[in-house]
Design a protein around this motif. Structure first.
Motif, PDB file in Angstrom:
ATOM      1  N   ASN A 107       9.053  20.475  -3.267  1.00 43.13           N
ATOM      2  CA  ASN A 107       8.191  19.400  -3.738  1.00 43.13           C
ATOM      3  C   ASN A 107       6.806  19.547  -3.110  1.00 43.13           C
ATOM      4  N   ASN A 132      -0.229  13.691 -10.407  1.00 44.25           N
ATOM      5  CA  ASN A 132      -0.797  13.484  -9.066  1.00 44.25           C
ATOM      6  C   ASN A 132      -2.050  14.320  -8.849  1.00 44.25           C
ATOM      7  N   SER A 154       3.277  12.231   0.446  1.00 41.46           N
ATOM      8  CA  SER A 154       4.047  11.603   1.521  1.00 41.46           C
ATOM      9  C   SER A 154       5.512  11.665   1.138  1.00 41.46           C
ATOM     10  N   ASN A 155       6.377  11.237   2.043  1.00 40.77           N
ATOM     11  CA  ASN A 155       7.804  11.227   1.729  1.00 40.77           C
ATOM     12  C   ASN A 155       8.107  10.344   0.529  1.00 40.77           C
ATOM     13  N   GLU A 156       7.303   9.290   0.360  1.00 39.24           N
ATOM     14  CA  GLU A 156       7.548   8.346  -0.731  1.00 39.24           C
ATOM     15  C   GLU A 156       6.978   8.837  -2.061  1.00 39.24           C
ATOM     16  N   THR A 157       5.887   9.618  -2.015  1.00 45.14           N
ATOM     17  CA  THR A 157       5.204   9.981  -3.265  1.00 45.14           C
ATOM     18  C   THR A 157       5.408  11.428  -3.688  1.00 45.14           C
ATOM     19  N   ARG A 213       6.175  14.689  -5.292  1.00 49.73           N
ATOM     20  CA  ARG A 213       6.719  15.011  -6.604  1.00 49.73           C
ATOM     21  C   ARG A 213       7.357  16.393  -6.566  1.00 49.73           C
TER      22      ARG A 213
END
Length: 626
Positions: free
Chosen positions: A343, A375, A384-387, A389
Motif C-alpha cells: 500500500n 489520493n 497514514s495507517n488510516e488512509t 490505499r
C-alpha cells in the motif's frame, strides 16, 4: 573540503601567437577550419604534458605575468593571450583551456588552434569552478608562485575550502559595499546561521537546523544559541575564547531581544534585515527607522543560493546515490504491486529504507508523498495507517520523496502506471513531461527571473485546456532545507545565476481520479550560443527514468525527443557505475531497460550498450550540533 593539494613548480610554458587579423577558427567543421593566423601548439602541449607526468600534476595553471606581476616581455612581444592583462590558461592531459575577457575573444578565436577551448568568463572563480569539476579529488594542480599575487592565490585556494571565516568575510564585504551603510546584519532564518558557520543540527524534523540567531558586524560576531548544547570542540571551532573580529561570542538564545536592543543603543549603527525571514518581534525593536535597513532577503540567503563548484559537485554526487534508492523502489513496486500486497505506506517506508542504506544518508528530507489513484489528486497528500490505499495495477501512482545526505539534499517525483493507462492519462502525463523538458532545455540570459520562464512548464497543458495549481519549482540546498529560498519560478524569487539549484515540477491533477507530477532538480550552467554570451541553461541532476508506458512520443517535438534520449544517456553514464559499485545487478538491468533510447516519434525503443565511466565519490565533513 580541500579537493586539491597544490604543487609548486618552476619554469613557465606559454601559448605563443602573433597579433594578426583574419577569420575565426571553426573546429566543429569537417574537416576543422583554421585561419592562417592560427598557431599549431600540438608539440608545445605534448612537451608540457610529458613534463607534468613525473611531477604527478593533473593540471597546470599558466598566467601571462612575470614575477613582478606585469605582462612579461615575451608576452608583450608575441601578444600571448594569457592572464594578467589578457588571460589565463589551464593545461591537463586531455584539455587545454584559455580564459580571457571580451576584449580578446575574437583575437583568441583567430589565433588558437583546435587543441584549445575558450572560456569567456575570465574570473578566478570561473577557473576554480572548472578545476573542481574537471580534476578528480586528491589530484594535484601545479602553478608557479612567482607569477601569482598573494590575493590571487588566496582567491584560488578559498573555493576549494570555504571556511566559516571566509563566509564571514563574504558577508562583511557586502555590508561594507552597501551604499546605505549598514553596520551589522541580523540573521533570523535557521539555515542562514547554519550556512554561515558550516554547522548542522537536528532541532527541526527533516531539516538539519538548530535554533539560533546571529548578529554579525564588521568587527564582532554574536551567536544566540542554547549554550548548554555547545561542546568544547565546537567552542574551539568557533574561536569563542577570544575577542577579535573572527571570534564568536556565544549568547543565550533567549537573550536576542535584549542584546539587539543593547546594540541599537550604540551611536551610528544600522541593522540590515531580510524581511522575508525576520520575525515581527525583532523587526519592531529596530527603531528609530533610520537604524533599520531592509531588503527582501538577507545577503546570506542570496549568497547561499549560488553554489560554488565544490557544492555543485558533491550535490550532484548525492543525487547519483539517491537515484539508486529511487530505482530500487520502482523496481520493487513493479514486482510487488501485481501481487496485491503493498500500500501507499509500505511503499513510503521502503524508499526511506533504501535511502538509509546509501552513503552519507541522514534520513528523508520531508515526509514522503506516496499516493495512488484519487489520493494522488491531492498535491501534498501523505499516507497514514488510516488512509493508506492499496497499490493496484489499475491506478496511477505518484511518489514524491527526498533524502538528506551529508553532501546534499534531494527531492524527486515520479508518476507510474503498472497496468494499462487510458489515452487521457497518457496525454496528460506526456504534456506534463513536455513542460518539464521545455524548462530544462531552455536557454536564457543570466539574470532572468524564473517567473518569466514558468509558463514554459504549463504551455503544453494550456494548449488543451489543462493546468495545475501549485508552483513550478523551488531551490534546494547542500544538506539544508528541501525548499530553499529565494530560488525558483515565483514572482518573489531572485534572478537566476550560474550555480543555482532548483526543482522543475509541473503536474496535473484530476479530482477524485489521479494525479501526475514529474519533478527533477536542475542546476543552472553556462550555455553556448551562436552569437551571444552570458547565457544559461539547466542541467538536470535527478537521474531516474520516466515511465515509458505513459509517454506518447507522437506528441513530442524532435527537440524534446532528443533531450529525452540525451537525458537517458546521462542516467546510464552517471548511475550505471554506482549500481555496479554497489553490486546491484538487477537494478542495473532495470535501469538499462528503462533508459533504452526512443527511436522516432511513436516508435518503440531498443536497448543499446554504452561505455560506463567509474566516478569516485568524495567524503564530506560537516560539524553537527547535537
Amino acid at each position: 573540503m580541500c579537493l586539491f593539494s597544490f604543487v609548486i613548480t618552476g619554469g613557465r610554458y606559454a601559448v605563443w601567437a602573433k597579433e594578426v587579423s583574419g577569420s575565426e577558427r571553426n573546429c566543429s567543421a569537417i574537416p576543422p577550419y583554421l585561419p592562417p593566423t592560427a598557431v599549431n601548439t600540438t608539440l608545445r602541449l605534448r612537451d608540457l604534458r610529458a613534463s607534468m607526468i613525473p611531477l604527478n600534476i593533473s593540471a597546470y595553471i599558466i598566467p601571462a605575468t612575470d614575477a613582478h606581476l606585469v605582462t612579461s616581455k615575451d608576452c608583450q612581444k608575441w601578444k600571448v593571450i594569457l592572464r594578467g592583462k589578457t588571460g589565463t590558461a589551464v593545461i591537463t592531459q586531455n584539455k587545454a583551456v584559455l580564459w580571457t575577457d571580451s576584449r580578446y575573444w575574437i583575437q583568441a578565436e583567430r589565433q588558437m588552434d583546435c587543441n584549445w577551448e575558450l572560456q569567456r568568463d575570465a574570473s578566478i572563480r570561473s577557473i576554480t569552478n572548472w578545476l573542481i569539476l574537471e580534476i578528480p579529488e586528491g589530484d594535484q594542480v601545479g602553478f608557479d608562485p612567482f607569477l601569482f599575487s598573494v590575493g590571487e592565490q588566496t582567491e584560488l585556494i578559498k573555493y576549494f575550502l570555504m571556511t566559516w571565516q571566509m563566509k564571514v568575510d563574504q558577508i562583511r564585504a557586502q555590508i561594507s559595499d552597501n551604499p546605505y551603510k549598514p553596520t551589522a546584519v541580523l540573521l533570523s532564518a535557521l539555515d542562514e546561521t547554519a550556512w554561515l558557520f558550516n554547522l548542522r543540527g537536528n532541532d527541526i524534523p527533516f531539516n538539519p537546523f538548530f535554533y539560533s540567531y546571529t548578529l554579525l558586524s564588521m568587527d564582532e560576531i554574536w551567536l544566540f544559541v542554547h549554550i548548554e548544547r555547545i561542546t568544547e570542540e565546537l567552542k574551539v571551532y568557533l574561536n569563542t575564547s577570544c575577542y577579535h573580529s573572527y571570534c564568536v561570542q556565544l549568547l543565550e538564545y533567549s537573550s536576542v531581544r535584549t542584546y539587539l536592543q543593547s546594540y541599537l543603543q550604540r551611536p551610528n549603527v544600522r541593522v540590515w534585515v531580510g524581511t522575508e525571514y525576520t520575525n515581527q518581534a525583532l523587526y519592531e525593536l529596530i527603531t528609530p527607522e533610520d537604524k533599520r535597513l531592509t531588503s527582501t532577503y538577507s545577503p546570506v540567503l542570496t549568497t547561499k543560493a549560488v553554489k560554488d563548484a565544490t557544492e555543485q559537485r558533491i550535490l550532484k554526487e548525492a543525487h547519483v546515490r539517491d537515484a539508486v534508492a529511487v530505482m530500487q523502489l520502482l523496481m520493487w513496486l513493479e514486482k510487488k504491486v501485481p501481487e496485491g500486497t503493498e500500500n501507499e505506506l509500505t511503499a513510503a517506508h521502503f524508499v526511506d529504507q533504501c535511502r538509509s542504506e546509501q552513503k552519507n544518508s541522514r534520513g528523508p528530507s520531508f515526509e514522503t508523498i506516496s499516493a495512488s489513484g484519487p489520493n494522488a489528486a491531492l498535491a501534498h497528500y501523505s499516507p497514514s495507517n488510516e488512509t493508506a490505499r492499496k497499490l493496484s495495477v489499475d491506478e496511477m501512482y505518484l511518489v514524491d520523496s527526498g533524502g538528506q545526505y551529508l553532501d546534499g539534499t534531494t527531492d524527486i517525483t515520479r508518476t507510474v502506471h503498472w497496468g494499462k493507462p487510458t489515452d487521457f492519462q497518457k496525454e496528460a502525463y506526456t504534456r506534463v513531461l513536455m513542460g518539464n523538458i521545455e524548462i530544462s532545455r531552455t536557454i536564457f540570459p543570466a539574470g532572468t527571473r524564473g517567473v518569466n520562464m514558468e509558463m514554459l512548464g504549463r504551455r503544453a497543458l494550456w494548449e488543451v485546456g489543462l493546468n495545475y495549481g501549485h508552483g513550478t519549482g523551488h531551490g534546494v540546498g547542500n544538506y539544508f532545507g528541501v525548499h530553499e529560498w529565494p530560488v525558483g519560478f515565483q514572482s518573489n524569487n531572485i534572478p537566476f545565476q550560474e550555480g543555482m539549484f532548483t526543482s522543475i515540477e509541473p503536474g496535473y491533477y484530476k479530482e477524485n481520479d489521479f494525479g501526475i507530477r514529474i519533478e527533477d532538480i536542475a542546476v543552472t550552467v553556462p550555455a553556448t550560443t551562436k552569437y551571444g554570451n552570458n547565457y544559461l541553461t539547466f542541467e538536470t541532476v535527478s537521474l531516474v527514468p520516466y515511465d515509458r508506458k505513459l509517454i506518447n512520443t507522437s506528441l513530442l517535438s524532435p527537440e524534446q525527443l532528443h533531450w529525452l534520449n540525451k537525458y537517458y544517456e546521462t542516467i546510464r553514464s552517471m548511475v550505471g557505475p554506482e549500481l555496479e559499485r554497489q553490486a546491484l545487478k538487477e537494478e542495473y538491468d532495470w535501469m538499462m531497460k528503462h533508459t533504452a533510447p526512443f527511436l522516432t516519434a511513436g516508435a518503440s525503443a531498443v536497448i543499446s550498450s554504452v561505455t560506463l565511466l567509474v566516478t569516485v565519490l568524495p567524503s564530506v565533513l560537516l560539524y553537527n550540533l547535537l
